[in-house]
Design an enzyme around this catalytic site. Structure first.
Site, PDB file in Angstrom:
ATOM      1  N   GLY A 167       0.764  -1.233   0.000  1.00 31.20           N
ATOM      2  CA  GLY A 167       0.000   0.000   0.000  1.00 31.20           C
ATOM      3  C   GLY A 167       0.796   1.285   0.000  1.00 31.20           C
ATOM      4  O   GLY A 167       0.215   2.373   0.066  1.00 31.20           O
ATOM      5  N   GLY A 227       2.634   2.391  -2.511  1.00 24.71           N
ATOM      6  CA  GLY A 227       2.676   2.976  -3.850  1.00 24.71           C
ATOM      7  C   GLY A 227       3.750   2.421  -4.748  1.00 24.71           C
ATOM      8  O   GLY A 227       4.208   3.106  -5.672  1.00 24.71           O
ATOM      9  N   LYS A 228       4.152   1.166  -4.527  1.00 20.44           N
ATOM     10  CA  LYS A 228       5.201   0.566  -5.359  1.00 20.44           C
ATOM     11  C   LYS A 228       4.814   0.554  -6.831  1.00 20.44           C
ATOM     12  O   LYS A 228       5.594   0.938  -7.697  1.00 20.44           O
ATOM     13  CB  LYS A 228       5.489  -0.871  -4.898  1.00 20.44           C
ATOM     14  CG  LYS A 228       6.064  -0.994  -3.520  1.00 20.44           C
ATOM     15  CD  LYS A 228       6.378  -2.431  -3.171  1.00 20.44           C
ATOM     16  CE  LYS A 228       5.147  -3.315  -3.174  1.00 20.44           C
ATOM     17  NZ  LYS A 228       4.177  -2.949  -2.135  1.00 20.44           N
ATOM     18  N   THR A 229       3.589   0.097  -7.096  1.00 21.30           N
ATOM     19  CA  THR A 229       3.162  -0.021  -8.497  1.00 21.30           C
ATOM     20  C   THR A 229       3.112   1.348  -9.160  1.00 21.30           C
ATOM     21  O   THR A 229       3.601   1.527 -10.284  1.00 21.30           O
ATOM     22  CB  THR A 229       1.786  -0.696  -8.575  1.00 21.30           C
ATOM     23  OG1 THR A 229       1.891  -2.029  -8.062  1.00 21.30           O
ATOM     24  CG2 THR A 229       1.294  -0.762 -10.014  1.00 21.30           C
ATOM     25  N   SER A 230       2.524   2.340  -8.492  1.00 20.58           N
ATOM     26  CA  SER A 230       2.429   3.682  -9.070  1.00 20.58           C
ATOM     27  C   SER A 230       3.803   4.249  -9.387  1.00 20.58           C
ATOM     28  O   SER A 230       4.031   4.811 -10.471  1.00 20.58           O
ATOM     29  CB  SER A 230       1.687   4.619  -8.105  1.00 20.58           C
ATOM     30  OG  SER A 230       0.375   4.173  -7.876  1.00 20.58           O
ATOM     31  N   ASP A 277       3.930  -9.597  -8.733  1.00 23.63           N
ATOM     32  CA  ASP A 277       2.942  -9.606  -7.659  1.00 23.63           C
ATOM     33  C   ASP A 277       1.790 -10.536  -8.023  1.00 23.63           C
ATOM     34  O   ASP A 277       1.190 -10.378  -9.082  1.00 23.63           O
ATOM     35  CB  ASP A 277       2.416  -8.181  -7.452  1.00 23.63           C
ATOM     36  CG  ASP A 277       1.577  -8.038  -6.184  1.00 23.63           C
ATOM     37  OD1 ASP A 277       1.061  -9.057  -5.699  1.00 23.63           O
ATOM     38  OD2 ASP A 277       1.443  -6.910  -5.693  1.00 23.63           O
ATOM     39  N   THR A 296      -7.834   1.619  -7.673  1.00 24.36           N
ATOM     40  CA  THR A 296      -7.126   0.342  -7.642  1.00 24.36           C
ATOM     41  C   THR A 296      -7.521  -0.518  -6.448  1.00 24.36           C
ATOM     42  O   THR A 296      -7.830  -1.709  -6.617  1.00 24.36           O
ATOM     43  CB  THR A 296      -5.608   0.570  -7.676  1.00 24.36           C
ATOM     44  OG1 THR A 296      -5.261   1.200  -8.909  1.00 24.36           O
ATOM     45  CG2 THR A 296      -4.861  -0.750  -7.558  1.00 24.36           C
TER      46      THR A 296
END
Length: 582
Positions: free
Chosen positions: A8, A10-13, A35, A493
């Site tokens: 949560g 913000g790794k993906t962003s 993931d 998301t």
């Protein structure tokens, strides 16, 4: 580059924003998700597969998902395929049964991961490869696997295939050695630790940094995401949020203080799509269009969490499981429910299967009627291995014991041991309340998949299986005995991943009891422009959840102070406002 950190943060962003920025500068970039609960498709607004796909609107950028289910299917076929024409159907079915559990999914994803990392031909067309990795516990396991499997193969003098699923890995030792070398090579690999200006997230990043350094992976950088500076000093919520971040960063752990650091501000929009992603690092960003929405004051907000506790309490006993994307507040929600039930005079066991395990720090003190425990994978694995050896050793010669001990050193053994412990904990719901803070979505689904595989095996053999294990899946499917709460944030998301989780659970025969919308900026007259816009953008997701996704909904506002300890957790459950204090 590997982007890693607590769920949560913000790794993906940030992985996507970095990939877009590099591609915009003329670099050729491959973005990869390892993931199990990947949401790259939604963030990039491009339908992806397990092969590189060009991202719409970003020349030079391609992306792919290492899909665990697809990888496991292909892996199983690689193992089983050669035997289909040679063996009876019953024998082939037996091999497939061995390869049906969560362990195979883990190994298959690992196999794909190491191939990309070690095979230069697969990535020769790109200047940079960026891995959007899973939440911290899964990532550390994934990064440790090359060393673990290389060590196993090096010491495997017997040629045995570790508990079946390892069979497909034989003959690939050079790939594992090459991947391990790439991870430790600072000229090749950079670890980007992503965190938020929050004490628990920073502590998790520090732990990750130290564990990676111990593995010889020392080339690390730090990104602090969501740093907030109040624009309107008259807004008490904005001032409180800013103060929380300042205080957390002032106590930055020493291991993080030595790293090169980048601060990313809290944005008033979710970084989805090319426009939103390009705005992450821009000094004067173009803002994504704000969809028309009704006034926050006009919206009817759901009841507080305590209203769900009222319904849970009526049955007098059972299991409550909190599930959802990493970082949405499952641990706090589980702790608040357990505290609320205990405060009403019930005996409650609060436990976690999460490798990160922050339950104890959330409770912070003894509470009458409440017991707190953790399913510790290392301890459970050691106990399980000792039990197996003790029960079998009298029937084995030295050679047979050596083979058994070798099999039990497999990472697969941990899946079995944790599964058994999970079943024992659920069993306690027969005579009291059990509240389970489960791991992030991907890990939880692997755990449920393991339950399904064991249930099939139990149904087939009816062998010497503990009663708690035999009854686990039926209990999970019993909507009165087990109440699943899906925790989410009022953002695109998290809501859409929660909807996918609900679909997956329903296919497994598990019907969620309710949803919990956490950390909301709606429902209050917030005047700071950034927070006000974030609250306005929540409306469409609040409506989406209430109007069709969830059978019941609870709403929890954002709290300026961490909900730690009995009193604050009761406030969290009763939802008495953004600035509520005990």
């Amino acid at each position: 580059m590997f982007f890693t950190g607590k769920g949560g943060v913000g790794k993906t962003s940030l992985a996507c924003a970095t990939a877009v920025a590099l591609a915009d500068s003329g670099q050729r970039v491959l973005l990869v998700s390892t993931d199990p609960a990947s949401n790259l498709d939604e963030v990039l607004e491009t339908r992806l597969s397990t092969r590189p796909t060009e991202v719409t609107g970003v020349p030079g950028l391609s992306a792919l998902n290492i899909n665990p289910d697809v990888a496991a299917h292909e892996y199983r076929e690689r193992v089983v395929g050669p035997y289909r024409a040679m063996l009876p159907a019953s024998a082939v079915a037996s091999i497939e049964e061995q390869l049906s559990g969560a362990c195979t999914v883990e190994i298959a994803a690992f196999d794909e991961f190491t191939t990309l990392l070690a095979d230069a031909d697969r990535t020769a067309a790109f200047d940079h490869v960026i891995f959007d990795t899973a939440p911290t516990g899964h990532t550390l396991r994934l990064l440790k696997l090359p060393a673990a499997w290389t060590g196993f193969i090096d010491t495997n003098t017997t040629g045995t295939s570790c508990l079946g699923p390892l069979a497909g890995l034989q003959g690939r030792i050079e790939v594992y050695r090459a991947s391990l070398a790439a991870l430790a090579n600072a000229d090749v690999t950079t670890i980007v630790l992503v965190t938020r200006p929050d004490t628990s997230a920073l502590a998790e990043a520090a732990r990750t940094s130290t564990e990676l350094a111990d593995l010889g992976i020392t080339h690390q950088r730090l990104i602090v995401n969501g740093v907030f500076e109040a624009v309107d000093r008259d807004d008490p919520v904005a001032r409180a949020l800013e103060a929380c971040g300042v205080e957390a960063l002032a106590a930055l752990p020493e291991s993080l203080g030595v790293l090169q650091r980048t601060n990313v501000p809290l944005l008033p929009w979710a970084p989805l799509g090319v426009v939103g992603l390009r705005g992450v690092f821009a000094r004067t960003p173009d803002r994504p269009t704000l969809e028309p929405a009704t006034s926050r004051r006009a919206m009817e907000l759901p009841a507080p969490l305590s209203a769900l506790v009222d319904d849970i309490e009526r049955d007098g006993h059972g299991v409550v499981m909190t599930m959802g994307k990493g970082g949405v507040g499952k641990t706090t929600t589980a702790a608040a429910i357990a505290i609320d039930l205990a405060s009403r005079g019930h005996d409650v066991l609060l436990s976690t299967t999460d490798p990160a395990a922050h339950i104890a720090s959330a409770i912070n003190a003894a509470v009458p009627g409440l017991r707190v425990s953790r399913i510790d994978p290392a301890a459970e694995t050691a106990a399980y291995a000792a039990e197996v050896i003790a029960s079998a050793s009298s029937d084995l010669d030295a050679r047979g014991r050596e083979l058994l001990e070798e099999d039990l050193r497999s990472p697969c053994t941990e899946e079995i041991a944790v599964f058994r412990a999970f079943a024992r904990t659920v069993d306690e719901g027969s005579h009291g309340f059990v509240v389970l803070d489960t791991a992030p979505t991907g890990h939880t689904l692997l755990l449920l998949d393991a339950a399904e595989a064991y249930h099939r095996e139990v149904s087939r053999t009816q062998g010497a299986v503990p009663d708690a294990v035999r009854q686990l899946l039926p209990r999970l499917r019993d909507a009165i005995f087990t109440k699943v709460l899906i925790v989410t944030l009022p953002e695109a998301t998290p809501v859409h991943e929660a909807a996918q989780l609900q679909d997956d659970l329903q296919r497994a025969g598990v019907i969620p009891f309710a949803w919990v919308i956490n950390q909301s900026f709606a429902g209050e007259a917030i005047i700071d422009p950034v927070l006000h816009e974030r609250g306005a953008r929540e409306n469409q997701f609040l409506a989406e959840v209430q109007n069709g996704l969830a059978p019941r909904v609870a709403w929890v506002p954002w709290f300026p102070e961490a909900p730690v300890g009995r009193d604050r957790l009761l406030v969290f459950s009763r939802g008495t406002g953004h600035l509520a204090t005990p």
